[in-house]
Design an enzyme around this catalytic site. Structure first.
Site, short mmCIF file in Angstrom:
data_model
loop_
_atom_site.label_atom_id
_atom_site.label_comp_id
_atom_site.label_asym_id
_atom_site.label_seq_id
_atom_site.Cartn_x
_atom_site.Cartn_y
_atom_site.Cartn_z
N HIS A 107 -23.17 -30.56 3.38
CA HIS A 107 -22.72 -30.27 2.01
C HIS A 107 -23.35 -28.96 1.52
O HIS A 107 -22.65 -28.10 0.95
CB HIS A 107 -23.11 -31.44 1.11
CG HIS A 107 -22.83 -31.23 -0.34
ND1 HIS A 107 -21.77 -31.81 -0.99
CD2 HIS A 107 -23.48 -30.49 -1.29
CE1 HIS A 107 -21.77 -31.46 -2.26
NE2 HIS A 107 -22.81 -30.66 -2.47
N GLU A 108 -24.64 -28.80 1.75
CA GLU A 108 -25.33 -27.58 1.29
C GLU A 108 -24.89 -26.35 2.08
O GLU A 108 -24.77 -25.25 1.51
CB GLU A 108 -26.84 -27.77 1.37
CG GLU A 108 -27.38 -28.89 0.49
CD GLU A 108 -26.93 -28.80 -0.95
OE1 GLU A 108 -26.77 -27.68 -1.46
OE2 GLU A 108 -26.72 -29.85 -1.58
N HIS A 115 -21.83 -24.89 0.56
CA HIS A 115 -22.08 -24.03 -0.60
C HIS A 115 -22.48 -22.62 -0.16
O HIS A 115 -22.07 -21.63 -0.78
CB HIS A 115 -23.18 -24.63 -1.47
CG HIS A 115 -22.74 -25.79 -2.29
ND1 HIS A 115 -21.61 -25.77 -3.07
CD2 HIS A 115 -23.30 -27.03 -2.48
CE1 HIS A 115 -21.48 -26.93 -3.70
NE2 HIS A 115 -22.49 -27.72 -3.35
N GLU A 141 -18.37 -29.32 -6.17
CA GLU A 141 -19.03 -30.46 -5.51
C GLU A 141 -18.03 -31.29 -4.72
O GLU A 141 -18.31 -31.72 -3.60
CB GLU A 141 -19.74 -31.32 -6.56
CG GLU A 141 -20.92 -30.64 -7.23
CD GLU A 141 -21.94 -30.14 -6.24
OE1 GLU A 141 -22.31 -30.88 -5.32
OE2 GLU A 141 -22.35 -28.97 -6.37
#
Length: 632
Positions: free
Chosen positions: A177-178, A181, A254
């Site tokens: 997930h990070e 980003h 998100e």
């Protein structure tokens, strides 16, 4: 959404952020002017019997006053935002250190810390970016963040609770997930958002300061305190809009990052179970550190409770995120147990097959930029596992990492190698030259791709150097590369990666804003790049010309092949420097054309793929490593 579209959307989102900021500033200016009118009515006529109305008082004030007040408000906001932006010039590590984060050292990491570093390394190699430094945040909750202006200065921050309460599969989902980003450009927006919101909030800070100090004045205590209270209200009115901006920018990103994590790991249970554990954990995802509020939009989970609930929430509700990943979720959160922590560097391999070189096409290469998948992740895991511990240990140590990179640059010709070692003995830190010599045999048989992988793993260790050590290291690498009076493709790629990843850390992040949409504006530079690829990718002149023309035809440009007898890295750097001005959506066709030229003879050699990687990294388009653990 592919990498190029995500980057373009991030650029557009930055433009929207500027417009929203402008609207918030206008609101603050209007509210401050209204406040001044009321204060003037109060002080000029007393607190009792205010005979003049608001509009009448407004008409009596000179226009110069409004200009002065408005200019002052705008100036204060601009200075506060600018100061905050300058304080963030250190990039992601500035945020991590403000949150009390401790940089994890692979040489001393044990248990869950080593497991985390393993996961981050695997994902970085699979993503085509250098391994980001990892910071451990002393918080018992389950949360994480990525911060940085670009992949060059990005860091990953992980709460202690995340390590304690998540298993490897769940941790992998959070880290994926990070990484999303980082690759999608969200981290750049998030840092700018911190600076912008600080400027809006600063008006309220001034009001608070006036209330604390001015209210004690005997002569003007009440009016001054009233002014302070008014500015506090005005400032937090601006914060109202600021929080709305933060929520609007963050929430949809998100959902996208969750979806990207599932695509990357091909395991929806990992990230979904991590979210379920946040819902069932004692501390949830909340952060106690006072600095967390300004960075709340950066975190994996909600870092702070918001007044008015969903209106100001920087993250979608947990149940909405889990349901988006797993539509059949039964609505039950999970109370986390303490998992068994693995201390092993290597991990078991899964049954996922490796894509292999034969399946690589120009289209798949262009599409793979910034879009790691399960195959590349598994491949990275296996290649790391098959690399000798001696080399991995060297890549993780600041002293040995320099020797490892130097060893990659030592010539195979005895006389030149002797001169290079002698140069290191005179100019490198004590002991580095000897360590370089001890690594030469192990490095000599490595493929270009494995060398690049080790370089990417070495980046966190090299970022731990002092600035004098960094400058000495870069000067030495340049001297080793030019020792034989020429630069080959691998040397150029190694140097480009080093410059891109280390310059941003030691000298300050480089921020490029590509705005040129038409690739044909740089036809001459495209011709140069394609000519260099064709010249060094094919032996026969006829094949060089044919591969060049095939690539040009894809771009619908007319160009004359310029045969390169030697690798002209200076000209290549100049052309790529101009091509960096292209918008994200203009870059995929260029990457594809480069791949068409390289693949013209039916295969892409080590040298050709390394050249493609060097070009891609210079264009800020991370191309995943091509690593086959069976043969490399």
């Amino acid at each position: 959404m592919n990498f190029y579209q995500a980057q373009d959307n991030a650029r557009r989102k930055t433009g929207q952020l500027v417009l929203l900021f402008f609207a918030a500033v206008v609101t603050l200016v209007i509210l401050t002017n209204i406040l001044v009118v009321f204060i003037y009515m109060f002080t000029a006529q007393g607190s009792v019997g205010m005979t003049r109305g608001f509009s009448e008082t407004l008409a009596t004030l000179p226009a110069e006053n409004w200009i002065l007040i408005s200019t002052g408000v705008i100036g204060i906001i601009a200075l506060a935002s600018g100061f905050k932006f300058l304080s963030l010039r250190g990039g992601g590590r500035t945020i991590a250190e403000a949150l009390g984060g401790q940089l994890l050292n692979p040489q001393t990491a044990t248990g869950s810390q080593q497991r985390l570093l393993n996961v981050v390394e695997e994902m970085a190699i699979a993503s085509g970016i250098s391994v980001p430094p990892v910071y451990l945040i002393p918080e018992p909750s389950i949360n994480a963040f990525a911060a940085g202006f670009s992949p060059d200065d990005a860091v990953i921050g992980i709460n202690q609770g995340t390590l304690d309460l998540l298993n490897r599969e769940e941790l992998q989902g959070v880290v994926a997930h990070e990484f999303s980003h980082i690759l999608n450009g969200d981290t750049r927006i998030n840092l700018r958002l911190i600076a912008i919101l600080h400027g809006i909030l600063f008006i309220g800070m001034i009001g608070y300061g006036i209330m604390r100090t001015g209210g004690f004045s005997r002569r003007n205590g009440l009016p001054v305190a009233a002014m302070g209270l008014g500015l506090l209200v005005v400032g937090y009115g601006g914060t109202f809009f600021g929080n709305l901006i933060k929520a609007a920018v963050s929430r949809q990103r998100e959902f996208l990052a969750d979806a990207s994590a599932v695509q990357f790991t091909r395991n929806p249970d990992g990230i979904a179970n991590a979210l379920k554990k946040i819902g069932g954990a004692t501390y949830g995802s909340f952060i106690e550190n006072s600095e967390a509020e300004q960075a709340s939009h950066m975190f994996f989970g909600a870092a702070a409770k918001k007044f008015a609930g969903s209106m100001f929430a920087t993250h979608p509700p947990l149940d909405a995120r889990i349901s988006a990943i797993n539509p059949n979720w039964d609505g039950q959160y999970e109370i986390p147990d303490m998992p068994v922590n693995s201390t092993s560097r290597q991990t078991a391999t899964s049954s996922v097959g490796i894509a292999g070189f034969a399946q690589m096409t120009p289209d798949s290469i262009a599409e793979s930029v910034g879009r790691p998948d399960t195959d590349s992740l598994e491949e990275a895991r296996q290649v790391i596992a098959s690399t000798p511990d001696m080399l991995l240990d060297a890549a993780h140590d600041s002293f040995d990492a320099r020797a490892l990179i130097y060893a990659m640059l030592i010539s195979t010709e005895r006389d030149i190698a002797a001169a290079q070692i002698q140069h290191l003995a005179q100019h490198a830190d004590a002991g580095v030259a000897k360590q370089t010599g001890s690594l030469l045999e192990a490095v000599a048989n490595l493929s270009a791709e494995r060398k690049l992988m080790l370089l990417e793993i070495s980046i966190p260790a090299l970022k731990a150097l002092s600035k004098p050590q960094y400058k000495r290291f870069m000067n030495n690498t340049a001297s080793l590369i030019t020792a034989d009076k020429q630069v080959d493709v691998l040397e150029w790629v190694l140097h480009r990666v080093l410059i891109k990843d280390l310059y941003g850390h030691f000298e300050g992040p480089q921020q490029y804003h590509g705005r040129v949409k038409n690739l044909r504006k740089y036809t001459a530079d495209v011709v140069t790049v394609l000519s260099i690829i064709a010249s060094h990718g094919h032996t026969e002149v006829a094949d060089q010309i044919a591969s060049f023309e095939s690539a040009c035809a894809t771009l619908n440009i007319d160009g004359v092949f310029e045969k390169q007898a030697h690798f002209n890295f200076e000209r290549l750097n100049e052309s790529l420097g101009r091509l960096r001005k292209l918008t994200p959506l203009a870059k995929p066709e260029l990457i594809k054309a480069c791949a068409i030229s390289a693949e013209f003879d039916g295969e892409i050699s080590d040298t050709e793929y390394a050249l493609l990687q060097g070009i891609s990294v210079t264009l800020d388009c991370p191309l995943p490593a091509r690593l086959d653990p069976q043969t490399r």
